[in-house]
Design an enzyme around this catalytic site. Structure first.
Site, PDB file in Angstrom:
ATOM      1  N   ASN A  65       0.834  -1.199   0.000  1.00 58.61           N
ATOM      2  CA  ASN A  65       0.000   0.000   0.000  1.00 58.61           C
ATOM      3  C   ASN A  65       0.872   1.253   0.000  1.00 58.61           C
ATOM      4  O   ASN A  65       0.448   2.321   0.412  1.00 58.61           O
ATOM      5  CB  ASN A  65      -0.897   0.022   1.246  1.00 58.61           C
ATOM      6  CG  ASN A  65      -1.834  -1.164   1.279  1.00 58.61           C
ATOM      7  OD1 ASN A  65      -2.507  -1.447   0.294  1.00 58.61           O
ATOM      8  ND2 ASN A  65      -1.872  -1.871   2.396  1.00 58.61           N
ATOM      9  N   HIS A 151     -14.038  -1.744   6.245  1.00 60.60           N
ATOM     10  CA  HIS A 151     -12.862  -2.484   6.694  1.00 60.60           C
ATOM     11  C   HIS A 151     -13.100  -3.168   8.043  1.00 60.60           C
ATOM     12  O   HIS A 151     -13.879  -2.684   8.868  1.00 60.60           O
ATOM     13  CB  HIS A 151     -11.714  -1.476   6.825  1.00 60.60           C
ATOM     14  CG  HIS A 151     -10.376  -2.069   7.111  1.00 60.60           C
ATOM     15  ND1 HIS A 151      -9.845  -2.114   8.374  1.00 60.60           N
ATOM     16  CD2 HIS A 151      -9.457  -2.624   6.289  1.00 60.60           C
ATOM     17  CE1 HIS A 151      -8.641  -2.668   8.315  1.00 60.60           C
ATOM     18  NE2 HIS A 151      -8.385  -2.986   7.069  1.00 60.60           N
ATOM     19  N   GLU A 197     -15.853   4.659   3.957  1.00 58.81           N
ATOM     20  CA  GLU A 197     -14.461   4.876   3.566  1.00 58.81           C
ATOM     21  C   GLU A 197     -14.421   5.760   2.332  1.00 58.81           C
ATOM     22  O   GLU A 197     -15.346   5.739   1.532  1.00 58.81           O
ATOM     23  CB  GLU A 197     -13.800   3.522   3.238  1.00 58.81           C
ATOM     24  CG  GLU A 197     -13.732   2.628   4.433  1.00 58.81           C
ATOM     25  CD  GLU A 197     -13.163   1.238   4.141  1.00 58.81           C
ATOM     26  OE1 GLU A 197     -12.473   1.072   3.122  1.00 58.81           O
ATOM     27  OE2 GLU A 197     -13.425   0.329   4.936  1.00 58.81           O
ATOM     28  N   SER A 201     -10.834  -0.411   0.384  1.00 58.18           N
ATOM     29  CA  SER A 201      -9.508  -1.015   0.355  1.00 58.18           C
ATOM     30  C   SER A 201      -9.373  -2.172  -0.623  1.00 58.18           C
ATOM     31  O   SER A 201      -8.271  -2.435  -1.108  1.00 58.18           O
ATOM     32  CB  SER A 201      -9.106  -1.461   1.761  1.00 58.18           C
ATOM     33  OG  SER A 201     -10.073  -2.323   2.305  1.00 58.18           O
ATOM     34  N   ASP A 226     -13.264   6.999   6.846  1.00 58.40           N
ATOM     35  CA  ASP A 226     -11.931   6.391   6.908  1.00 58.40           C
ATOM     36  C   ASP A 226     -11.196   6.692   5.601  1.00 58.40           C
ATOM     37  O   ASP A 226     -11.545   6.172   4.540  1.00 58.40           O
ATOM     38  CB  ASP A 226     -12.078   4.879   7.131  1.00 58.40           C
ATOM     39  CG  ASP A 226     -10.724   4.181   7.298  1.00 58.40           C
ATOM     40  OD1 ASP A 226      -9.691   4.815   7.030  1.00 58.40           O
ATOM     41  OD2 ASP A 226     -10.728   2.997   7.688  1.00 58.40           O
ATOM     42  N   HIS A 229      -6.923   4.860   2.482  1.00 63.00           N
ATOM     43  CA  HIS A 229      -6.310   4.674   1.162  1.00 63.00           C
ATOM     44  C   HIS A 229      -6.328   5.935   0.308  1.00 63.00           C
ATOM     45  O   HIS A 229      -5.916   5.901  -0.849  1.00 63.00           O
ATOM     46  CB  HIS A 229      -6.984   3.528   0.407  1.00 63.00           C
ATOM     47  CG  HIS A 229      -6.737   2.204   1.055  1.00 63.00           C
ATOM     48  ND1 HIS A 229      -5.631   1.435   0.788  1.00 63.00           N
ATOM     49  CD2 HIS A 229      -7.431   1.548   2.010  1.00 63.00           C
ATOM     50  CE1 HIS A 229      -5.658   0.346   1.530  1.00 63.00           C
ATOM     51  NE2 HIS A 229      -6.749   0.394   2.287  1.00 63.00           N
ATOM     52  N   LYS A 260      -0.025   3.569   5.033  1.00 64.58           N
ATOM     53  CA  LYS A 260      -0.174   3.322   3.598  1.00 64.58           C
ATOM     54  C   LYS A 260       0.672   4.328   2.822  1.00 64.58           C
ATOM     55  O   LYS A 260       1.883   4.212   2.854  1.00 64.58           O
ATOM     56  CB  LYS A 260      -1.644   3.280   3.262  1.00 64.58           C
ATOM     57  CG  LYS A 260      -2.130   1.902   3.709  1.00 64.58           C
ATOM     58  CD  LYS A 260      -3.482   1.694   4.113  1.00 64.58           C
ATOM     59  CE  LYS A 260      -3.562   0.310   4.748  1.00 64.58           C
ATOM     60  NZ  LYS A 260      -4.814   0.096   5.448  1.00 64.58           N
TER      61      LYS A 260
HETATM   62  C1  LIG Z   1      -5.334  -0.603   6.472  1.00 68.26           C
HETATM   63  C2  LIG Z   1      -6.632  -0.046   6.889  1.00 68.26           C
HETATM   64  C3  LIG Z   1      -6.864   0.281   8.226  1.00 68.26           C
HETATM   65  C4  LIG Z   1      -5.887  -0.061   9.309  1.00 68.26           C
HETATM   66  O1  LIG Z   1      -4.776   0.763   9.279  1.00 68.26           O
HETATM   67  P1  LIG Z   1      -3.392   0.230   9.878  1.00 68.26           P
HETATM   68  O2  LIG Z   1      -2.647   1.491  10.121  1.00 68.26           O
HETATM   69  O3  LIG Z   1      -2.772  -0.634   8.866  1.00 68.26           O
HETATM   70  O4  LIG Z   1      -3.723  -0.481  11.152  1.00 68.26           O
HETATM   71  C5  LIG Z   1      -8.061   0.882   8.517  1.00 68.26           C
HETATM   72  N1  LIG Z   1      -8.989   1.129   7.576  1.00 68.26           N
HETATM   73  C6  LIG Z   1      -8.796   0.804   6.286  1.00 68.26           C
HETATM   74  C7  LIG Z   1      -9.851   1.100   5.287  1.00 68.26           C
HETATM   75  C8  LIG Z   1      -7.618   0.190   5.909  1.00 68.26           C
HETATM   76  O5  LIG Z   1      -7.432  -0.173   4.647  1.00 68.26           O
END
Ligand SMILES: *Cc1c(COP(=O)(O)O)cnc(C)c1O
Length: 397
Positions: A65, A151, A197, A201, A226, A229, A260
């Site tokens: 990522n 997620h 989101e 993801s 969220d 990404h 990411k």
């Molecule tokens: C990867 C991810 C997370 C978690 O983040 P980390 O820092 O890897 O723990 C949360 N939400 C989404 C949508 C993700 O893709």
């Protein structure tokens, strides 16, 4: 959504079986193998850059990522080292216990300013951000309304909160509108938070943010977005989808991660000062967990600066070029190729690996059953030849 797995109650071992048979995981592992769902850890014998080594073979890495190519960046590593020299290796305690070190605070100020918000709070990971903040923001009298493809961290955070959980089909604003109407008819005073989101993801598509904001405003709800990404990838100076659409002020909670595009690790929530104060008092993954290493926060500040710099813009523009090349019109560097069956996805990934590309097969429960897929993720660190070769490789898939 992931289904809650039925686990036997604790202490169900009986004297008949010596209390032991329930302790043997081999049947569960055999079931996973039988269903094509067993996961194993595979070695990576190089840093997680665009070209990686696995068991003496070099592969183009389309699995990470690391959208901007910062994870193995020498300058960012240098900032990390500088942080270690300045602040030592660890933070020694929760920030509420020993006191809070400058880099965490400085990072939060920089993040809030970059996002045009009042305040930010950083956590050890994005996962810890979700499972800590959601139960702090909602409780048993409240309602969380989640997109079906949210997620795992958001699902777990919602479950931990004890709030009523409602789910709307992926990106279906008509269904979301009906859900919100129904909730408001029954619970006019409840706290209602829509959770979604910006870039999903495993599908790489984006949510209809403007419509969702209109709905949440109309029904007196809040929005938890969220941006895991999209942070670093979309919007002016890489500040995400809400920034791209000029809608940052209307999102109540902007979650994100430094793991990411930012190339490090750690999570954050950007919100108002009052909500942040509540999180400091209630978010258990913040209160009862040792603060991230101060050097990491120091490096995250350097990463934030990089993301916002002219170099960050150049990386995003290269990334957009690669996306257009592989999948014209697609909105993000996450490009799924849905194959359906688990075995089909695993075999396709193995064929690509044999041809020199690391592209992961993604299966249930990360994606719904029957939608196993290849998940290609592009990075600005890929050279043009690698993306061109992948286009050829995918054409024969
Ligand atoms: C990867 C991810 C997370 C978690 O983040 P980390 O820092 O890897 O723990 C949360 N939400 C989404 C949508 C993700 O893709």
């Amino acid at each position: 959504m992931e289904r809650l797995r039925k686990t036997p109650a604790l202490g169900t071992g009986t004297p008949d079986d010596g209390g032991m048979s329930g302790h043997d995981p081999s049947q569960e592992l055999a079931d996973l193998t039988g269903a094509g769902l067993l996961r194993t850890l595979k070695p990576l014998d190089s840093p997680a850059g665009p070209r990686v080594v696995r068991q003496d073979r070099e592969l183009w890495n389309f699995a990470s990522n690391d959208y901007l190519g910062l994870a193995a960046d020498a300058e960012l590593a240098e900032a990390f080292i500088e942080g270690v020299r300045k602040y030592g290796a660890g933070s020694a305690a929760s920030r509420l216990v020993c006191g809070t070190l400058p880099p965490h605070h400085l990072l939060e100020e920089a993040l809030a300013a970059a996002k045009g918000a009042e305040a930010a709070l950083v956590f050890t990971s994005g996962f810890a951000t979700a499972v800590g903040s959601m139960p702090a923001l909602a409780g048993k009298d409240d309602v969380l309304v989640l997109d079906k493809l949210c997620h795992a961290s958001l699902i777990d955070g919602a479950r931990l909160s004890g709030a009523t959980i409602r789910v709307f089909p992926h990106n279906d604003t008509a269904k979301l509108a009906r859900l919100l109407e129904g909730i408001r008819a029954k619970q006019p005073a409840a706290r209602v938070i829509v959770v979604t989101e910006s870039v999903f993801s495993m599908d790489g598509d984006v949510c209809p943010l403007r419509e969702i904001l209109e709905l949440k405003d109309r029904h007196g709800a809040l929005l938890f977005l969220d941006e895991a990404h999209s942070f670093g990838v979309l919007g002016p100076r890489g500040m995400g989808l809400a920034a791209e659409l000029g809608l940052q002020d209307r999102v109540d909670f902007q979650m994100g991660t430094f793991s990411k595009a930012a190339g490090l690790s750690g999570g954050y929530l950007v919100t108002s000062a009052a909500w942040r104060d509540l999180l400091v008092n209630r978010a258990r993954s913040f209160i009862y967990s040792t603060a991230p290493p101060p050097a990491l926060a120091h490096a995250a500040m350097a990463s934030l600066e990089r993301i916002r710099s002219a170099d960050g813009e150049a990386r995003r523009s290269r990334l957009r070029e690669y996306i257009a090349r592989l999948s014209p019109g697609h909105p993000s560097p996450v490009i799924p190729v849905v194959l359906g069956g688990n075995e089909a996805a695993l075999e396709a990934a193995a064929r690509l690996e044999a041809r020199g590309f690391l592209v992961p097969a993604i299966r249930y429960p990360t994606v719904p059953r029957g939608t196993a897929r290849l998940r290609i993720s592009l990075s600005a660190a890929h050279p043009h030849e690698a993306v061109a070769a992948l286009c050829v490789g995918m054409a024969s898939e």
